[in-house]
Design a protein around this motif. Sequence first.
Motif, PDB file in Angstrom:
ATOM      1  N   THR A   1     -46.539 -19.005  57.969  1.00 30.36           N
ATOM      2  CA  THR A   1     -45.136 -18.639  57.981  1.00 30.36           C
ATOM      3  C   THR A   1     -44.419 -19.129  56.734  1.00 30.36           C
ATOM      4  OG1 THR A   1     -45.195 -18.815  60.369  1.00 30.36           O
ATOM      5  CG2 THR A   1     -43.030 -18.751  59.355  1.00 30.36           C
TER       6      THR A   1
ATOM      7  N   THR B   1     -45.081 -16.869  53.813  1.00 29.68           N
ATOM      8  CA  THR B   1     -44.397 -15.588  53.961  1.00 29.68           C
ATOM      9  C   THR B   1     -42.901 -15.726  53.736  1.00 29.68           C
ATOM     10  OG1 THR B   1     -46.059 -14.979  55.571  1.00 29.68           O
ATOM     11  CG2 THR B   1     -44.078 -13.646  55.516  1.00 29.68           C
TER      12      THR B   1
ATOM     13  N   PHE C   1     -35.670 -12.520  59.527  1.00 32.58           N
ATOM     14  CA  PHE C   1     -37.131 -12.459  59.596  1.00 32.58           C
ATOM     15  C   PHE C   1     -37.657 -12.906  60.951  1.00 32.58           C
ATOM     16  CE2 PHE C   1     -41.092 -14.959  58.781  1.00 32.58           C
ATOM     17  CZ  PHE C   1     -41.927 -13.883  58.634  1.00 32.58           C
TER      18      PHE C   1
ATOM     19  N   TYR D   1     -39.608 -10.057  64.803  1.00 30.69           N
ATOM     20  CA  TYR D   1     -40.634 -11.028  64.424  1.00 30.69           C
ATOM     21  C   TYR D   1     -40.367 -12.324  65.180  1.00 30.69           C
ATOM     22  CZ  TYR D   1     -41.629  -7.849  60.572  1.00 30.69           C
ATOM     23  OH  TYR D   1     -41.958  -6.746  59.831  1.00 30.69           O
TER      24      TYR D   1
ATOM     25  N   GLU E   1     -42.466 -16.280  66.545  1.00 31.88           N
ATOM     26  CA  GLU E   1     -43.562 -17.198  66.256  1.00 31.88           C
ATOM     27  C   GLU E   1     -44.292 -17.632  67.523  1.00 31.88           C
ATOM     28  OE1 GLU E   1     -42.516 -20.577  63.968  1.00 31.88           O
ATOM     29  OE2 GLU E   1     -42.420 -19.455  62.088  1.00 31.88           O
TER      30      GLU E   1
ATOM     31  N   THR F   1     -46.726 -15.886  62.837  1.00 32.47           N
ATOM     32  CA  THR F   1     -45.648 -14.921  63.043  1.00 32.47           C
ATOM     33  C   THR F   1     -46.211 -13.610  63.569  1.00 32.47           C
ATOM     34  OG1 THR F   1     -44.390 -15.897  61.232  1.00 32.47           O
ATOM     35  CG2 THR F   1     -43.745 -13.694  61.942  1.00 32.47           C
TER      36      THR F   1
ATOM     37  N   HIS G   1     -45.452  -9.604  64.973  1.00 34.15           N
ATOM     38  CA  HIS G   1     -44.550  -8.460  64.838  1.00 34.15           C
ATOM     39  C   HIS G   1     -44.545  -7.654  66.131  1.00 34.15           C
ATOM     40  CE1 HIS G   1     -44.028  -4.102  64.084  1.00 34.15           C
ATOM     41  NE2 HIS G   1     -43.003  -4.506  63.349  1.00 34.15           N
TER      42      HIS G   1
ATOM     43  N   SER H   1     -48.248  -8.465  61.834  1.00 35.04           N
ATOM     44  CA  SER H   1     -48.381  -9.852  62.287  1.00 35.04           C
ATOM     45  C   SER H   1     -49.155 -10.701  61.290  1.00 35.04           C
ATOM     46  CB  SER H   1     -49.084  -9.914  63.654  1.00 35.04           C
ATOM     47  OG  SER H   1     -48.246  -9.440  64.681  1.00 35.04           O
ATOM     48  N   GLY H   2     -48.786 -11.987  61.216  1.00 31.58           N
ATOM     49  CA  GLY H   2     -49.487 -12.934  60.373  1.00 31.58           C
ATOM     50  C   GLY H   2     -50.740 -13.451  61.053  1.00 31.58           C
TER      51      GLY H   2
ATOM     52  N   ALA I   1     -40.634  -6.999  54.899  1.00 29.55           N
ATOM     53  CA  ALA I   1     -41.007  -8.010  55.896  1.00 29.55           C
ATOM     54  C   ALA I   1     -42.329  -7.656  56.570  1.00 29.55           C
ATOM     55  CB  ALA I   1     -39.902  -8.148  56.942  1.00 29.55           C
TER      56      ALA I   1
ATOM     57  N   THR J   1     -45.496 -10.164  55.910  1.00 29.16           N
ATOM     58  CA  THR J   1     -45.982 -10.922  57.061  1.00 29.16           C
ATOM     59  C   THR J   1     -47.436 -10.585  57.350  1.00 29.16           C
ATOM     60  OG1 THR J   1     -43.766 -10.796  57.993  1.00 29.16           O
ATOM     61  CG2 THR J   1     -45.513 -11.563  59.444  1.00 29.16           C
TER      62      THR J   1
END
Length: 572
Positions: free
Chosen positions: A11, A14, A29, A49, A51, A57, A59, A131-132, A234, A238
């Motif tokens: 995160t 990003t 974000f 978004y 966590e 992170t 989405h 998504s991260g 974003a 991400t």
Amino acid sequence: MTPRWSGMRRTSITAVALALLAPGLVAPFLGSVPAVAGEREDADWTEVYFETEDGTTLHADVLRPAGMPESARTPVVLTVSPYTSHSGGASAPDPTGAPPSERFHDFLDLTGALDDGYTYVMVDLPGTGGSGGCNDWGGPAEQGAVHAAVEWAADQSWSTGKVALLGKSYDGWTGLMGVSTRPDGLAAVISMEPVFSGYSYFYNRGVRFANSVGTPVIFQANDLFPGSLQDDPAYHLTGLPLTPCHALNIVQQQDDAEDSAFWAERDLVPTSKGSRLPVLLTQGFLETNTKPDRAFDYWSALRGRANIGWFGQFDHVRGWETDASGRSQTGRDPQAFVAQVEAFLAKHLKGERGRSVRAARPGVQVQDNLGRWRRERAWPPADVRMRRTTLRTGSYADDGSNTATGSDAGQGVWSVSAPLRRPAWISGEPVLDVSVTTSVPRANLVGLVYDIAPDGTATVISRGTQLVRSSGTTDYSLPLYGQDWRLAKGHRLGVLVTGADADWWVHLPTGSTVEVAEASIRLPFLSRDRRSFLRGGSTPRLEEHLADTATVDAAVLEESQVRFRTQRLKRR
């Protein structure tokens, strides 16, 4: 249950990138990012978004009923998936695609869920879409993401706090992850043709399926695939592949030992045991993708009184799916499954009772090999009796050449019944008990059960395999695939103990001779006949299966006879 969180935090990286690229983007974000209205006229679409507990992170695409005030609270249907990327991902790439994903537009169209007052949410699994993090093939990171997504959806101001997980295949697997991790707010799960164990999707007791090499590569490629050209910064930033996990995933997925720590974390059967959460589950007996191995262990371990199962002669399809000609893939009116889904959601997310949710009647709807659907309170049914038959001994060549059907079938040690004097009905999972002796390690063992017609035409009822890891003599109790199969009078039961089913598994033959010192099979027979059936009929997959046969020579039929113990069918 508290989930085990894992994964690398990205995160902060990003957030810095977003700040450099577009000042002012960091604040929204972690909240709601307004988006252009989606293609659906019945939906207002936003991207969000949020966590997980470990800082990854995720989405989400949120589809609210069109025109509904933001303050109006609705129950939530949630899909957590690797397949909801705005660009379609590596499996169906379209960089010009218009978000959000259409993966479950059929669900929305057929059920009218948005018009009925549900919010539909799609959350990308770690590393996919916007998504991260990184995918870990059903491991702690993905299980933690499912847990976080459910609790996030339940906690939103527009949510009633009641969430159902919906999916098929991989996102059917994520639904079952919800059963295992038990997040607050999860009220029901609809899981169609899911994975039950990451190991069992690639291996059957040490023996590979063909997808054990190709599928891991595809999913790592999916993790690396960018978003749509229509996505905002974003989404792209991400989802950047910043976590170096891909090679490690592939290496660990090549471990054929089911009891390794890697695979134990990805087995949902023990962690779901005893769950009382309502589950609507489908499983095809004739699945060629998410095979029925472990499916009925999973089902039998659940304790919910509201569970519904659809077990039938179909392949990797959704319960409402039709083929290109419009024919039902399950053999039933697709609306029957739609009505069940609608009633199941209404009952467990809205609390409706009475006639409006009659279609959510608990129990199993099962289809036999004649294409007939019926209701059972449980499957295997309570009146099943396991009958053990001692099989013939002998030897087979572990040369990898045998197939279950076709011209290369029939190599190994046969045991065949006399023509049945009355019909018999197998309903459950056969178990092959065998003692084998090998001179080298890693030999192959396969058990095949057949329905043999009077002319010698043999149709596969069930199959299973085992890697014989050690040389010397080893005993195995080998569960075979579950089936619901009625054998006609005059047909024979046949069991083949052999070294390969080369069209089904990827065997690595040792070239050795394997001695079958002792063998028996336990077959699950119904003890009471069934005469009452639901509307429905055969399926395209069943007809394909019935046409794919082997031929057993008359000499083998006579020379390999043993006395099979069956169960007489009594009238109910």
